[in-house]
Design a protein around this motif. Structure first.
Motif, PDB file in Angstrom:
ATOM      1  N   HIS A  51     -34.851 -43.208 -14.970  1.00 12.97           N
ATOM      2  CA  HIS A  51     -34.931 -41.777 -15.248  1.00 12.97           C
ATOM      3  C   HIS A  51     -36.343 -41.264 -14.979  1.00 12.97           C
ATOM      4  N   ALA A  52     -37.335 -42.075 -15.290  1.00 12.56           N
ATOM      5  CA  ALA A  52     -38.713 -41.687 -14.980  1.00 12.56           C
ATOM      6  C   ALA A  52     -38.902 -41.533 -13.468  1.00 12.56           C
ATOM      7  N   MET A  53     -38.290 -42.423 -12.694  1.00 13.00           N
ATOM      8  CA  MET A  53     -38.355 -42.317 -11.239  1.00 13.00           C
ATOM      9  C   MET A  53     -37.681 -41.047 -10.744  1.00 13.00           C
ATOM     10  N   ARG A  54     -36.490 -40.777 -11.271  1.00 13.84           N
ATOM     11  CA  ARG A  54     -35.755 -39.576 -10.862  1.00 13.84           C
ATOM     12  C   ARG A  54     -36.490 -38.307 -11.295  1.00 13.84           C
ATOM     13  N   THR A  55     -37.061 -38.349 -12.498  1.00 11.55           N
ATOM     14  CA  THR A  55     -37.814 -37.194 -12.983  1.00 11.55           C
ATOM     15  C   THR A  55     -39.003 -36.908 -12.072  1.00 11.55           C
ATOM     16  N   ARG A  56     -39.653 -37.967 -11.612  1.00 10.89           N
ATOM     17  CA  ARG A  56     -40.787 -37.793 -10.700  1.00 10.89           C
ATOM     18  C   ARG A  56     -40.342 -37.127  -9.399  1.00 10.89           C
ATOM     19  N   ILE A  57     -39.171 -37.528  -8.907  1.00 11.15           N
ATOM     20  CA  ILE A  57     -38.627 -36.909  -7.697  1.00 11.15           C
ATOM     21  C   ILE A  57     -38.276 -35.447  -7.957  1.00 11.15           C
ATOM     22  N   GLY A  70     -28.254 -29.343  -3.733  1.00 13.32           N
ATOM     23  CA  GLY A  70     -27.723 -29.975  -4.938  1.00 13.32           C
ATOM     24  C   GLY A  70     -28.235 -31.381  -5.095  1.00 13.32           C
ATOM     25  N   ALA A  71     -28.033 -31.917  -6.281  1.00 10.84           N
ATOM     26  CA  ALA A  71     -28.410 -33.293  -6.590  1.00 10.84           C
ATOM     27  C   ALA A  71     -27.250 -33.965  -7.302  1.00 10.84           C
ATOM     28  N   ILE A  72     -26.914 -35.192  -6.880  1.00 13.77           N
ATOM     29  CA  ILE A  72     -25.873 -35.973  -7.526  1.00 13.77           C
ATOM     30  C   ILE A  72     -26.519 -36.855  -8.586  1.00 13.77           C
ATOM     31  N   LEU A  73     -26.003 -36.784  -9.803  1.00 14.52           N
ATOM     32  CA  LEU A  73     -26.599 -37.469 -10.949  1.00 14.52           C
ATOM     33  C   LEU A  73     -25.665 -38.531 -11.504  1.00 14.52           C
ATOM     34  N   PHE A  74     -26.244 -39.560 -12.054  1.00 12.63           N
ATOM     35  CA  PHE A  74     -25.526 -40.567 -12.823  1.00 12.63           C
ATOM     36  C   PHE A  74     -25.302 -40.007 -14.231  1.00 12.63           C
ATOM     37  N   GLU A  75     -24.262 -40.461 -14.920  1.00 12.51           N
ATOM     38  CA  GLU A  75     -23.932 -39.942 -16.257  1.00 12.51           C
ATOM     39  C   GLU A  75     -25.120 -40.047 -17.205  1.00 12.51           C
ATOM     40  N   ASN A  76     -25.833 -41.160 -17.155  1.00 11.59           N
ATOM     41  CA  ASN A  76     -26.987 -41.346 -18.028  1.00 11.59           C
ATOM     42  C   ASN A  76     -28.058 -40.294 -17.759  1.00 11.59           C
ATOM     43  N   THR A  77     -28.218 -39.913 -16.489  1.00 12.02           N
ATOM     44  CA  THR A  77     -29.189 -38.874 -16.123  1.00 12.02           C
ATOM     45  C   THR A  77     -28.743 -37.506 -16.622  1.00 12.02           C
ATOM     46  N   MET A  78     -27.447 -37.232 -16.547  1.00 11.01           N
ATOM     47  CA  MET A  78     -26.916 -35.967 -17.041  1.00 11.01           C
ATOM     48  C   MET A  78     -27.241 -35.768 -18.520  1.00 11.01           C
ATOM     49  N   ASP A  79     -27.198 -36.847 -19.287  1.00 14.41           N
ATOM     50  CA  ASP A  79     -27.401 -36.760 -20.729  1.00 14.41           C
ATOM     51  C   ASP A  79     -28.870 -36.768 -21.136  1.00 14.41           C
ATOM     52  N   ARG A  80     -29.750 -37.012 -20.181  1.00 15.96           N
ATOM     53  CA  ARG A  80     -31.185 -37.034 -20.489  1.00 15.96           C
ATOM     54  C   ARG A  80     -31.823 -35.688 -20.177  1.00 15.96           C
ATOM     55  N   THR A  81     -33.093 -35.550 -20.538  1.00 15.57           N
ATOM     56  CA  THR A  81     -33.788 -34.282 -20.358  1.00 15.57           C
ATOM     57  C   THR A  81     -34.974 -34.431 -19.412  1.00 15.57           C
ATOM     58  N   VAL A  82     -35.359 -33.307 -18.838  1.00 19.74           N
ATOM     59  CA  VAL A  82     -36.581 -33.192 -18.047  1.00 19.74           C
ATOM     60  C   VAL A  82     -37.381 -32.031 -18.642  1.00 19.74           C
ATOM     61  N   ASP A  83     -38.537 -32.320 -19.142  1.00 20.14           N
ATOM     62  CA  ASP A  83     -39.377 -31.312 -19.812  1.00 20.14           C
ATOM     63  C   ASP A  83     -38.619 -30.533 -20.881  1.00 20.14           C
ATOM     64  N   GLY A  84     -37.814 -31.263 -21.657  1.00 16.14           N
ATOM     65  CA  GLY A  84     -37.120 -30.656 -22.786  1.00 16.14           C
ATOM     66  C   GLY A  84     -35.808 -29.971 -22.454  1.00 16.14           C
ATOM     67  N   GLU A  85     -35.433 -29.915 -21.182  1.00 13.88           N
ATOM     68  CA  GLU A  85     -34.155 -29.324 -20.783  1.00 13.88           C
ATOM     69  C   GLU A  85     -33.241 -30.421 -20.256  1.00 13.88           C
ATOM     70  N   LEU A  86     -31.936 -30.293 -20.522  1.00 14.67           N
ATOM     71  CA  LEU A  86     -30.990 -31.199 -19.897  1.00 14.67           C
ATOM     72  C   LEU A  86     -31.201 -31.166 -18.383  1.00 14.67           C
ATOM     73  N   THR A  87     -31.002 -32.307 -17.739  1.00 13.90           N
ATOM     74  CA  THR A  87     -31.360 -32.439 -16.326  1.00 13.90           C
ATOM     75  C   THR A  87     -30.744 -31.351 -15.462  1.00 13.90           C
ATOM     76  N   ALA A  88     -29.452 -31.070 -15.648  1.00 11.71           N
ATOM     77  CA  ALA A  88     -28.800 -30.049 -14.832  1.00 11.71           C
ATOM     78  C   ALA A  88     -29.387 -28.670 -15.084  1.00 11.71           C
ATOM     79  N   ASP A  89     -29.748 -28.376 -16.327  1.00 14.48           N
ATOM     80  CA  ASP A  89     -30.364 -27.082 -16.644  1.00 14.48           C
ATOM     81  C   ASP A  89     -31.732 -26.964 -15.995  1.00 14.48           C
TER      82      ASP A  89
END
Length: 296
Positions: A51-57, A70-89
């Motif tokens: 997730h840290a790698m994907r967040t960097r990208i 668009g970006a295709i995400l793994f379920e685990n990535t969908m449930d995680r956040t980037v800067d406090g927001e869910l990844t898709a948001d």
């Protein structure tokens, strides 16, 4: 369905970034990035690293809506956040990039020359969660290893049956019947695959919208009728399929209207050891090359 998002994926130039390595492929993706298996313990640490790698990208200035739809995400990535927001948001609010969720659970054993998808238990629940997390669509992968019309028909039937279930839930399914680039008689497999997909497409209602993710064909513009003639098809995208980025881009550029949905080819050359400046420069060059091949 959000009409602004629908118009973006239908009309705008760009490509789909595949950031959906799952449990089985994550160690390999991390190793290519420069993180060895002895640097993490168990799945929790492994998924935190990826997730840290994907967040960097995702957070890189190079990763932006000028080039990426668009970006295709793994379920685990969908449930995680980037800067406090869910990844898709984060992707939509900060980047105007749509999110797709990988929903398949991997491949079944080889039978009739193909690997269908394993059963997807509790798919309806997963789709409901995806909608709550503002996911736009899904992706699911099968693989054709050998030319076998029976197996190819079986793969297409499974993909479209589940695709209809996903469309009924309000999401856009990316149907991905990959053909192994190393398989013999690949052109014959492509011919049968297209015939079977056209049969299934004819059975869709006008409200059932899908995307196709296909191996770049042996014959240039072989999928042009799918790209241009089917009102049910929002977009046809291509996987890199084991080709190097340069080879994949060269082949893609010869197929008008076919856009990239690259994973390994996108991340080629990225390393955890790079400074942010180096990382962003490599990613920017990769993205621009893939974009250029996608709009020819």
């Amino acid at each position: 369905m959000d009409q602004d998002k629908l118009q973006r994926i239908c009309k705008d130039k760009g490509f789909i970034a595949a950031l959906d390595q799952s449990g089985g492929s994550t160690p390999k993706a991390l190793a290519v990035y420069g993180i060895k298996e002895n640097e993490y313990n168990g799945n929790d640490e492994m998924f935190a690293k990826v997730h840290a790698m994907r967040t960097r990208i995702i957070k890189s200035p190079a990763f932006n809506s000028k080039y990426i739809l668009g970006a295709i995400l793994f379920e685990n990535t969908m449930d995680r956040t980037v800067d406090g927001e869910l990844t898709a948001d984060y992707l939509w609010n900060k980047k105007q990039i749509l999110s797709f969720l990988k929903v398949d659970k991997g491949l079944a054993e080889l039978e009739d020359g193909v690997q269908c998808m394993k059963p997807i238990p509790q798919l309806d629940d997963l789709l409901k969660r995806a909608l709550k997390r503002n996911i736009f669509g899904t992706k699911m992968r099968s693989v054709i290893k050998k030319f076998n019309p029976i197996g190819i028909k079986k793969i297409v039937k499974q993909q479209f049956e589940i695709g209809k279930q996903i469309a009924a839930a309000g999401l856009v399914p990316i149907i991905e019947p990959e053909i192994d680039i190393n398989s013999k008689n690949r052109a014959e497999s492509e011919r049968v695959l297209k015939e079977e997909m056209l049969k299934e497409l004819a059975l869709l209602s006008k409200d059932e919208k899908i995307m196709l993710k296909l191996t770049i064909p042996e014959v240039d513009d072989f999928y042009s009728d799918l790209i241009n003639a089917q009102h049910n098809i929002i977009r046809v995208v291509a996987l890199s399929g084991g080709f190097s980025r340069d080879v994949a881009n060269e082949k893609l550029a010869r197929n008008k209207g076919l856009i990239a949905s690259f994973s390994r080819a996108l991340a080629e050359g990225l390393s955890v050891q790079q400074s942010d400046e180096e990382f962003n420069a490599v990613l920017s060059d990769s993205i621009k090359q893939i974009y250029t091949a996608s709009i020819t």
